[in-house]
Design an enzyme around this catalytic site. Structure first.
Site, PDB file in Angstrom:
ATOM      1  CE  LYS A 105       9.853  -6.522   4.154  1.00  0.00           C
ATOM      2  NZ  LYS A 105       9.463  -6.298   2.776  1.00  0.00           N
ATOM      3  CB  CYS A 143       1.393  -4.392  -3.013  1.00  0.00           C
ATOM      4  SG  CYS A 143       2.710  -3.538  -2.112  1.00  0.00           S
ATOM      5  CE  LYS A 149       6.012  -6.109   2.885  1.00  0.00           C
ATOM      6  NZ  LYS A 149       6.265  -6.052   1.443  1.00  0.00           N
TER       7      LYS A 149
HETATM    8  C1  PBG Z   1       7.394  -4.393  -1.688  1.00  0.00           C
HETATM    9  C2  PBG Z   1       8.465  -4.685  -0.711  1.00  0.00           C
HETATM   10  C3  PBG Z   1       8.860  -3.873   0.344  1.00  0.00           C
HETATM   11  C4  PBG Z   1       9.951  -4.503   0.935  1.00  0.00           C
HETATM   12  C5  PBG Z   1      10.167  -5.689   0.249  1.00  0.00           C
HETATM   13  N1  PBG Z   1       9.234  -5.789  -0.749  1.00  0.00           N
HETATM   14  C6  PBG Z   1       8.392  -2.551   0.775  1.00  0.00           C
HETATM   15  C7  PBG Z   1       6.990  -2.367   1.134  1.00  0.00           C
HETATM   16  O1  PBG Z   1       6.231  -3.307   1.362  1.00  0.00           O
HETATM   17  O2  PBG Z   1       6.596  -1.206   1.151  1.00  0.00           O
HETATM   18  C8  PBG Z   1      10.728  -3.952   2.106  1.00  0.00           C
HETATM   19  C9  PBG Z   1      12.141  -4.302   2.147  1.00  0.00           C
HETATM   20  C10 PBG Z   1      13.001  -3.418   3.005  1.00  0.00           C
HETATM   21  O3  PBG Z   1      12.547  -2.460   3.656  1.00  0.00           O
HETATM   22  O4  PBG Z   1      14.197  -3.694   3.018  1.00  0.00           O
HETATM   23  N2  PBG Z   1       6.292  -5.215  -1.654  1.00  0.00           N
HETATM   24 ZN    ZN Z   2       4.682  -4.302  -3.018  1.00  0.00          ZN
END
Ligand code: PBG
Ligand code: ZN
Length: 325
Positions: free
Chosen positions: A245, A127, A192
């Site tokens: 989340k 990311c 998150k």
């Molecule tokens: C990426 C992102 C992710 C999700 C939303 N944005 C995946 C991650 O962080 O690996 C997850 C969404 C989902 O599992 O429905 N930054």
């Molecule tokens: Zn990401």
């Protein structure tokens, strides 16, 4: 016995009268995956009902969702080309930017939310940008800000940074303001967690990290107090919405967030949560409609104002058919 709680449950109408929480269609945000190309509809195997869609097919999906009463969408891009810095994320012709332009043109009232992160656009799937195997925090901030400005310029109403770099909310807020996008809101993926519940999403968005994992930036699932620090930081930096989340395994965090903050609170009912419900329903082990309703209700009861969910269109269909949930 003076107290008979069953008096509040004697029939449908009484139960309607005393019901404390409700899931409204206007509480739901529907995530979509936008692919380059024409007439593309690639089903995501682990997420029955969810497809990667090219802009033409996406428009049909949005038509349906809007006609059913869904009013907010969250966009993820599936680009053709990836590179070290994820430069496709902020190009003017980015596939999400083009989708947002087309949809805003047709539905000016619909709320369009651009997920802001580099992982769909980087060759390594992390990311942030990488130096010597490390995910660099401060070097990533200007790139996230550029992506945010690109999406705001395309017509996004809200940008939603999901990267978990420190300081990105303030950095993005300042850059949006500098470019004149003072009315574009920031929805912060604040708490998150580094969760195993994201794996179906990584297939859907082709964003799995090529090495290592995301634990140096996403939160440790063991930490509840630290989640409150993340939420407080994003509020202080100017976030308009806060998020927890995933949803179901973190309802305690959601509840504490509700008690400690006044901002609109969002929770993300993530891909793995969706996949588990769909798989159990397909096997005939559970009643999908009732399970989905109960899960969404639990998120509302814990304190969510808004829920990002892949079930949104199904849920709207069930409501439209006046099915008893
Ligand atoms: C990426 C992102 C992710 C999700 C939303 N944005 C995946 C991650 O962080 O690996 C997850 C969404 C989902 O599992 O429905 N930054
Ligand atoms: Zn990401």
């Amino acid at each position: 016995m003076r107290t008979r709680l069953r008096r509040l449950r004697t029939g449908d109408t009484i139960r309607d009268l005393v019901r404390e929480n409700e899931v409204r269609l206007t509480d739901l945000i529907y995530p979509v995956f936008v692919a380059e190309g024409k007439n593309i509809r690639n089903p995501v195997e682990s997420m029955p009902g969810i497809c990667q869609l090219s802009i033409d097919n996406l428009m049909t999906e949005i038509d349906l969702a809007v006609s059913l009463g869904i009013r907010a969408f969250l966009f993820f891009g599936i680009p053709l080309h990836k590179d070290e810095t994820g430069s496709g994320a902020w190009h003017r012709d980015n596939v999400v930017a083009r989708a947002i332009r087309a949809i805003k043109d047709k539905y000016p009232q619909v709320v369009l939310i651009a997920d802001i992160c580099l992982c769909e656009y980087t060759s390594h799937g992390h990311c942030g940008v990488i130096h010597d195997g490390c995910i660099m925090n401060d070097e990533t901030l200007p790139l996230l800000a550029r992506m945010s400005v690109t999406m705001a310029d395309a017509g996004a109403d809200i940008v939603a940074p999901s990267d978990m770099m420190d300081g990105r909310i303030g950095y993005i807020r300042d850059d949006l303001d500098r470019h004149g996008f003072t009315d574009v809101a920031v929805m912060a993926y604040s708490a998150k967690f580094a969760s195993a519940y994201y794996s179906p999403f990584r297939d859907a968005a082709h964003s799995a990290p090529a090495f290592g994992d995301r634990r140096t930036y996403q939160m440790d699932p063991a930490n509840g107090r630290e989640a409150l620090r993340e939420l407080a930081e994003d509020e202080a930096e100017g976030a308009d919405y806060l998020m927890v989340k995933p949803a179901l395994a973190y309802l305690d965090v959601l509840r504490e967030a509700r008690q400690n903050f006044r901002l609109p609170l969002v929770t993300y009912n993530v891909s793995g949560e969706y996949a588990m419900v769909k798989a159990a329903a397909a096997a005939g082990f559970i009643d999908e409609k009732r399970i989905v309703h109960e899960n969404l209700l639990a998120m509302k009861r814990a304190g969510a104002d808004l829920i990002i969910t892949y079930h949104a269109v199904d849920y709207a269909k069930w409501l439209a058919q006046k099915e008893k949930l």
